[in-house]
Design a protein around this motif. Structure first.
Motif, mmCIF file in Angstrom:
data_model
loop_
_atom_site.group_PDB
_atom_site.id
_atom_site.type_symbol
_atom_site.label_atom_id
_atom_site.label_comp_id
_atom_site.label_asym_id
_atom_site.label_seq_id
_atom_site.Cartn_x
_atom_site.Cartn_y
_atom_site.Cartn_z
ATOM 1 N N GLU A 40 9.807 25.220 33.565
ATOM 2 C CA GLU A 40 10.082 25.942 32.330
ATOM 3 C C GLU A 40 10.105 27.446 32.556
ATOM 4 O O GLU A 40 10.878 28.172 31.921
ATOM 5 C CB GLU A 40 9.026 25.580 31.289
ATOM 6 N N THR A 95 13.117 29.971 31.551
ATOM 7 C CA THR A 95 12.933 31.174 30.726
ATOM 8 C C THR A 95 13.463 32.405 31.425
ATOM 9 O O THR A 95 14.116 33.279 30.811
ATOM 10 C CB THR A 95 11.443 31.354 30.404
ATOM 11 N N THR A 115 16.648 34.877 30.260
ATOM 12 C CA THR A 115 16.551 36.343 30.153
ATOM 13 C C THR A 115 17.664 37.027 30.934
ATOM 14 O O THR A 115 18.292 37.992 30.463
ATOM 15 C CB THR A 115 15.183 36.808 30.660
ATOM 16 N N GLN A 154 15.727 23.180 26.546
ATOM 17 C CA GLN A 154 14.307 23.487 26.340
ATOM 18 C C GLN A 154 13.698 22.568 25.282
ATOM 19 O O GLN A 154 12.542 22.181 25.380
ATOM 20 C CB GLN A 154 14.161 24.949 25.895
#
Length: 833
Positions: A256, A260, A264, A136
């Protein structure tokens, strides 16, 4: 005599064991340790014996126990304390042990496999999570409009490509992400550059936390790499290179939002796996608790069971195949205990047929059994190191309890050194039950510990001889007032001031009345430590003492041979061997001892200057001459010495030919026919009423089989000739060998004095006011050198010389040592560790 003075009477016996109760009977006998079993199937292969299946089953269980033990060690745990001596399990209990152990092993394999799989999955998920987090930072979105532009190539955390260039790129950018071992990063980066130059951008960063290497198990800080490239062919090259370097490659989402979302999901999976792994660890700990609790008992039980089946494989079956027959060597006094054990075993097995033991006559020499305790075991080990006693011959060990420490102390006489040795042995004796002392792994320490009582007596005797020599760390002690008076010498002599100024050394004359007031009450007068002729005085004293003690020791060894001759009923050897041996020894060397004591008694200080030399008299004795310059010690000395030499020479033919001629006459004597009801007499050397015994010929030849009997006259004569030559020459060489007592005693005293003079003396003199400070390291050096050189090295030297004097000079007068030990079948606790 007791078993310590002579080996116990041992007989050959047969055990008749019913098939149903054989296992229980052997188990009971193993717990008591009474019998040595003989193999009745020597020509049968171990794989063809009757109980080979049971032995294999025990070995399979031992393999299972080994796996369980390895699992415990891998978990950093050890087996728990088990019962001291669990009995061998019954057949049904053995099956239960086998089932439970295999079940636990299977559970351990499954749980360990599941735990390893969970750990691998958890490690992969954590690595994937770190790869996405670090990725990231490399591929983050551009900053909003109006923000100041960031400089390029200032940090590894910056995006790989300028976002403003995205719209100008016609090709799609792909990513390869993963982890690599830190040692391979340099080579990996170099190969990527050479294979795909200009078509990729690679970034490397260390992982925030270390993780386990699945191959080596070490904790390693892995390196995360993120490679951006254009084109599918370049991507295939990168993946192939990654496989060659054993890199772990993970899928890297393009957007992105996808990254993400994946992060999670990874958090949730990691949490679930952590909970599952924790429960697995708890269950594994419970299984290991069961293993640690049961494994010690199982191992002892299975090893006992295996030993029982190995003994049963040595038995033979009778014709009905319902009874096992075993041959054993058994101490005669333990026959009642053997029968009681068989009765107990039959009762435990529930068999209605009782097993029994029966003695069997044999001409084979039985094994030697000498029972010892913790005190006598060390001395018996010294004797057994030379050779195990032949069956029922005299055992030198009880006499060595006194003579060995005393002969050692003659060479090691010093109060200080003996006290240190005594205290060290006393500490081992007081804490002999401590597991730390008993279960040491150092072989040298175990040797010291096993001989703790021997060292204790050696130290005590060294203290005694140290008081005799009046030496404590080479310094004399004034326990009683000196018997020499310097004041008397000064009053009755011409010691003027001028004489004293020119003579730094003074001489005390014992001929002057009052100078010498009689012998010192105990040991050597301390004034001799100040005399310049101290060494000459001790030299003469210790040399004569060594000769006297050596001849007494050898004579005692010859006397002990009487007990062998009487016990084996060979009374002719008392006249044909013992008598000429004693005449030869006493006529020559016993006479030398008498001369030493006679000279000490006859001559005093007044006529000491005209005292003759004993050595010259002894030489003239063998030459049948006299020396005019060496006056006789007593009237008629030449005649007495001539008679003694003739007696010694006359004893040699008797010793050489006596026994062979006696044996030859007995063999040629006609044998009278036996009358009705008369029994044939026993062979010479056999004991009436004992079916198992060894002849003296067996003992003399060192054999223990019927073939050891000497029936040929030439062979008998050859053995007797060797014995005669060895004894006659040995009396001369052995007497000279005892002079090592004199030499080593002087060497120990001089070495101790040198150590004191060169070390401790420098700490007391010439140091002025700093002496107290310097004395501390000086004393430390003195203590270290005393322990290392005088206690360890000198003590070992004196021990070895005392050992030689007992083995060669003492034991060869009566001891053959050609036997073999009785090794009873027993479940010793130390065997099951």
């Amino acid at each position: 005599m007791g078993s310590l003075f002579r080996s116990e009477e041992v007989c050959l016996a047969q055990l008749f064991l019913h098939s149903a109760s054989a296992y229980s009977c052997i188990s009971e006998l193993g717990e008591r340790g009474l019998l040595e079993f003989r193999d009745l199937n020597p020509n049968v292969s171990p794989f063809q014996r009757r109980f080979v299946g049971e032995v294999r089953r025990c070995e399979e269980m031992e393999k299972t126990f080994t796996f369980l033990q390895q699992e415990l060690r891998a978990a950093g745990r050890g087996p728990g304390p088990g019962p001291e001596s669990p009995r061998a399990p019954a057949a049904r209990e053995a099956l239960r042990v086998q089932e439970q152990s295999e079940q636990l092993a299977q559970e351990l394999r499954e749980v360990s496999r599941n735990r390893a799989s969970l750990r691998d999955n958890l490690r992969d998920l954590r690595q994937y999570l770190h790869v996405l987090r670090e990725g990231q930072r490399f591929t983050s979105l551009p900053a909003p409009l109006g923000s100041p532009p960031r400089p390029r190539a200032l940090s590894e955390r910056e995006p790989i490509l300028d976002p403003s260039l995205h719209q100008h790129l016609e090709r799609k950018i792909n990513f390869v992400a993963g982890v690599i071992h830190p040692w391979r990063v340099t080579a990996f980066e170099r190969l990527l550059w050479r294979a795909c130059r200009g078509y990729l951008v690679a970034s490397f960063v260390e992982m925030p936390e270390p993780m386990e290497d699945p191959v080596t198990g070490e904790s390693i800080t892995w390196v995360i790499f993120l490679i951006s490239h254009w084109g599918e062919q370049i991507g295939q090259k990168i993946r192939k290179i990654s496989d060659c370097f054993h890199c772990q490659v993970y899928p890297y989402p393009e957007s992105e939002a996808s990254r993400t979302d994946t992060i999670t999901k990874l958090h949730g999976q990691i949490q679930e796996l952590s909970v599952t792994l924790e429960e697995t660890e708890k269950y594994l700990a419970e299984v290991l608790d069961k293993v640690a609790l049961a494994l010690p008992t199982w191992r002892v039980q299975v090893q006992k069971m295996k030993a029982i089946y190995l003994v049963l494989n040595q038995c033979s079956f009778d014709v009905t195949k319902k009874c096992l027959i075993a041959e054993v060597w058994c101490p005669v006094q333990d026959l009642t205990q053997v029968q009681d054990a068989l009765r107990q075993g039959s009762y435990q097995s529930g068999s209605s047929v009782e097993c029994f033991v029966q003695r069997v006559p044999t001409s084979e020499s039985p094994p030697t059994l000498i029972r010892t305790n913790k005190f006598t075991a060390g001395f018996q080990s010294i004797v057994d190191a030379y050779g195990v006693a032949s069956y029922q011959e005299v055992n030198p060990a009880p006499y060595a309890i006194i003579t060995f420490p005393f002969i050692f102390a003659i060479m090691f006489g010093d109060v200080g050194h003996g006290l240190l040795m005594f205290l060290f042995a006393l500490w081992m004796v007081l804490y002999e039950n401590s597991p730390r002392l008993r279960q040491g792994t150092n072989e040298i320490w175990l040797t010291f510990f096993e001989g703790r009582y021997l060292i204790l007596l050696m130290g005590a005797f060294s203290i005694y001889t140290g008081f005799i020599y009046n030496e404590c760390f080479s310094k004399a002690t004034v326990i009683f007032p000196s018997a020499w008076s310097v004041a008397t010498m000064a009053n009755h002599s011409s010691w003027s001031s001028a004489y004293l100024a020119t003579h730094p050394l003074l001489t005390l004359d014992p001929n002057i009345t009052g100078v010498f007031r009689g012998p010192y009450p105990f040991g050597i007068d301390p004034i001799w430590s100040l005399a310049t002729n101290h060494l000459n005085f001790l030299n003469s004293f210790k040399m004569k003492m060594s000769v006297v003690l050596g001849i007494v020791h050898m004579g005692f060894g010859v006397v002990l041979g009487i007990f062998n001759h009487v016990h084996f009923k060979q009374r002719h050897r008392l006249v044909l061997e013992f008598l000429p041996e004693m005449i030869f020894l006493l006529a020559l060397f016993g006479y030398l001892v008498i001369l030493i004591f006679y000279k000490w008694i006859k001559f005093n200080a007044a006529d000491s200057r005209v005292a003759p030399s004993i050595l010259i008299h002894f030489i003239d004795m063998f030459l049948f001459t006299s020396n005019a310059e060496n006056v006789p010690l007593y009237p008629g000395q030449v005649l007495v010495q001539t008679v003694l030499v003739l007696l010694a020479l006359a004893s040699v033919p008797v010793l050489l030919l006596g026994t062979p001629l006696y044996q030859w006459c007995r063999q040629r004597a006609p044998r009278m026919p036996l009358a009705t009801g008369e029994q044939e007499p026993l062979l010479e050397g056999q004991k009436a009423g004992n079916s198992v015994n060894a002849t003296m010929e067996d003992v003399e030849s060192g054999g223990h089989s019927p073939d050891a009997k000497h029936s040929d006259f030439a062979e008998i004569f050859m053995h007797q000739a060797i014995h005669t030559i060895e004894y006659c020459l040995g009396c001369v060489s052995n007497t000279a060998s005892y002079l090592r007592l004199w030499a080593l005693s002087l060497a120990h005293a001089q070495l101790s004095e040198v150590l004191w003079t060169m070390v401790m003396r420098n700490g007391f003199v010439g140091l002025n006011y700093v002496g107290g400070v310097v004395l501390v390291p000086v004393f430390a050096a003195f203590a270290v050198l005393t322990v290392a050189i005088l206690l360890v090295m000198e003590g070992l030297s004196a021990f070895l010389h005392a050992l030689r004097l007992h083995w060669v000079e003492f034991q060869n007068k009566f001891y053959v040592g050609a036997g073999y030990k009785l090794c009873p079948f027993a479940f010793a606790p130390d065997t099951w560790d």
